[in-house]
Motif scaffolding. Structure first.
Motif, PDB file in Angstrom:
ATOM      1  N   ARG A 215       7.340   0.912 -33.088  1.00  0.00           N
ATOM      2  CA  ARG A 215       6.581   1.402 -31.929  1.00  0.00           C
ATOM      3  C   ARG A 215       7.313   1.102 -30.627  1.00  0.00           C
ATOM      4  O   ARG A 215       7.373   1.939 -29.732  1.00  0.00           O
ATOM      5  CB  ARG A 215       5.193   0.772 -31.896  1.00  0.00           C
ATOM      6  CG  ARG A 215       4.242   1.261 -32.982  1.00  0.00           C
ATOM      7  CD  ARG A 215       2.866   0.648 -32.784  1.00  0.00           C
ATOM      8  NE  ARG A 215       2.211   1.169 -31.588  1.00  0.00           N
ATOM      9  CZ  ARG A 215       1.137   0.607 -31.031  1.00  0.00           C
ATOM     10  NH1 ARG A 215       0.634  -0.496 -31.536  1.00  0.00           N
ATOM     11  NH2 ARG A 215       0.594   1.150 -29.966  1.00  0.00           N
TER      12      ARG A 215
ATOM     13  N   GLY B  76       8.718   3.869 -28.221  1.00  0.00           N
ATOM     14  CA  GLY B  76       8.298   3.994 -26.826  1.00  0.00           C
ATOM     15  C   GLY B  76       9.478   4.137 -25.886  1.00  0.00           C
ATOM     16  O   GLY B  76       9.458   4.954 -24.956  1.00  0.00           O
TER      17      GLY B  76
ATOM     18  N   LEU C  64       5.463   9.216 -31.072  1.00  0.00           N
ATOM     19  CA  LEU C  64       4.109   9.414 -30.557  1.00  0.00           C
ATOM     20  C   LEU C  64       3.355   8.092 -30.458  1.00  0.00           C
ATOM     21  O   LEU C  64       2.603   7.865 -29.508  1.00  0.00           O
ATOM     22  CB  LEU C  64       3.349  10.399 -31.449  1.00  0.00           C
ATOM     23  CG  LEU C  64       3.855  11.844 -31.399  1.00  0.00           C
ATOM     24  CD1 LEU C  64       3.161  12.701 -32.451  1.00  0.00           C
ATOM     25  CD2 LEU C  64       3.654  12.441 -30.008  1.00  0.00           C
TER      26      LEU C  64
ATOM     27  N   LYS D  27       2.144   5.800 -26.633  1.00  0.00           N
ATOM     28  CA  LYS D  27       0.807   5.312 -26.289  1.00  0.00           C
ATOM     29  C   LYS D  27       0.776   3.809 -25.993  1.00  0.00           C
ATOM     30  O   LYS D  27      -0.285   3.247 -25.737  1.00  0.00           O
ATOM     31  CB  LYS D  27      -0.157   5.618 -27.444  1.00  0.00           C
ATOM     32  CG  LYS D  27      -0.303   7.111 -27.746  1.00  0.00           C
ATOM     33  CD  LYS D  27      -1.172   7.334 -28.968  1.00  0.00           C
ATOM     34  CE  LYS D  27      -1.261   8.812 -29.324  1.00  0.00           C
ATOM     35  NZ  LYS D  27      -2.065   9.032 -30.563  1.00  0.00           N
TER      36      LYS D  27
ATOM     37  N   THR E  92       0.705   0.286 -24.339  1.00  0.00           N
ATOM     38  CA  THR E  92       0.311  -0.250 -23.041  1.00  0.00           C
ATOM     39  C   THR E  92       1.228  -1.418 -22.683  1.00  0.00           C
ATOM     40  O   THR E  92       1.943  -1.954 -23.533  1.00  0.00           O
ATOM     41  CB  THR E  92      -1.140  -0.750 -23.077  1.00  0.00           C
ATOM     42  OG1 THR E  92      -1.216  -1.876 -23.972  1.00  0.00           O
ATOM     43  CG2 THR E  92      -2.081   0.351 -23.559  1.00  0.00           C
TER      44      THR E  92
END
Length: 275
Positions: free
Chosen positions: A116, A120, A148, A152, A154
């Motif tokens: 992830r 990112g 994808l 997302k 944060t």
């Protein structure tokens, strides 16, 4: 190679440049040609003062402490793959006259988090260069999911992933306090169709969080040199690799051990002909 051994055009804390070769000496020669500092990559290392090709033929590795790990403590592995890699590891230990040590790795399963984070960063880069989001449909399923999911993330999630990656680096570094070399299978399962999808069930167990190549990303994360060498073939004729991982900046040890295994158990330099 060690992180920074080959300079990058764009700095990355995870990416290293290597080469697929048919022989260990070709890999060593590649490093001799490509290694060295470049001012655009602040993390690049100084040019080595010795030839890796020569060290691959001459470095004394006898007596180095070696530990075997099936799975680094978290991988879901096929029994046949582990068995073939272990046999190759035994041959290497005997040939190189290594000192066997018990190794109990129990690293955290964070491959999904790592993907992830990488996804990112890649998403941001490709968006800035104009490729995404409009062309996301041109990618296959696995990189699509990674990008994808990364899009997302944060700030809080990025911080938590970085914290856990930092712990992983400390835990892995600690394993080299009593060990000079870690040998393991390269991947968890035999080769699957290039078109995918990658298997999420391996040896009858859920491998959705670890995948078919659960161990290699540790070297990218912790900056350790790691080399995969042929270990044998499965019953269906698919190749199996043995991965040799060594302390940071000891590329010479990885190359020498790989070369010794190559001399002891030569592998074919061309693919078998297909009817």
């Amino acid at each position: 190679p060690s992180h920074g051994r080959i300079p990058l055009e764009r700095e990355s804390v995870f990416t290293v440049l290597g080469a697929l070769t048919t022989s260990v000496l070709d890999t060593a020669r590649y490093l001799d040609v490509a290694a060295g500092h470049h001012p655009i990559d602040r993390m690049s290392l100084p040019r080595p003062d010795q030839s890796y090709e020569k060290l691959a033929e001459s470095l004394d590795v006898s007596g180095l402490r070696v530990g075997w790990s099936d799975d680094f403590g978290y991988g879901v592995m096929e029994h046949e793959i582990v068995e073939i890699a272990y046999t190759a590891a035994e041959a290497l230990i005997s040939t190189a006259r290594l000192e066997r040590r018990k190794l109990e790795l129990a690293l955290e399963t964070i491959r999904p988090l790592w993907r992830r984070l990488v996804g990112g960063r890649t998403w941001s880069n490709l968006c800035q260069e104009g490729y995404l989001p409009d062309r996301i449909g041109e990618l296959s399923n696995v990189p699509q999911q990674s990008l994808l999911a990364g899009a997302k993330l944060t700030i809080g999630e990025v911080y938590e992933i970085e914290r856990r990656l930092s712990k992983l680096r400390r835990d892995f570094a600690a394993s080299f306090e009593d060990i000079d070399v870690i040998v393991s299978p390269t991947v968890a399962t035999e080769a699957f169709a290039a078109a995918g999808p990658a298997p999420e069930t391996i040896d009858g167990r859920d491998a959705s969080n670890t995948g078919p190549a659960p161990l290699g990303f540790i070297a990218n994360t912790c900056w350790n040199p790691a080399i995969s060498v042929p270990a044998g073939f499965t019953k269906s004729g698919m190749p199996v690799g043995l991965m040799i991982t060594v302390p940071q900046h000891r590329d010479d040890i990885a190359l020498r051990l790989a070369r010794l295994l190559e001399l002891a158990r030569p592998w074919p330099l061309t693919a078998p002909l297909q009817c």
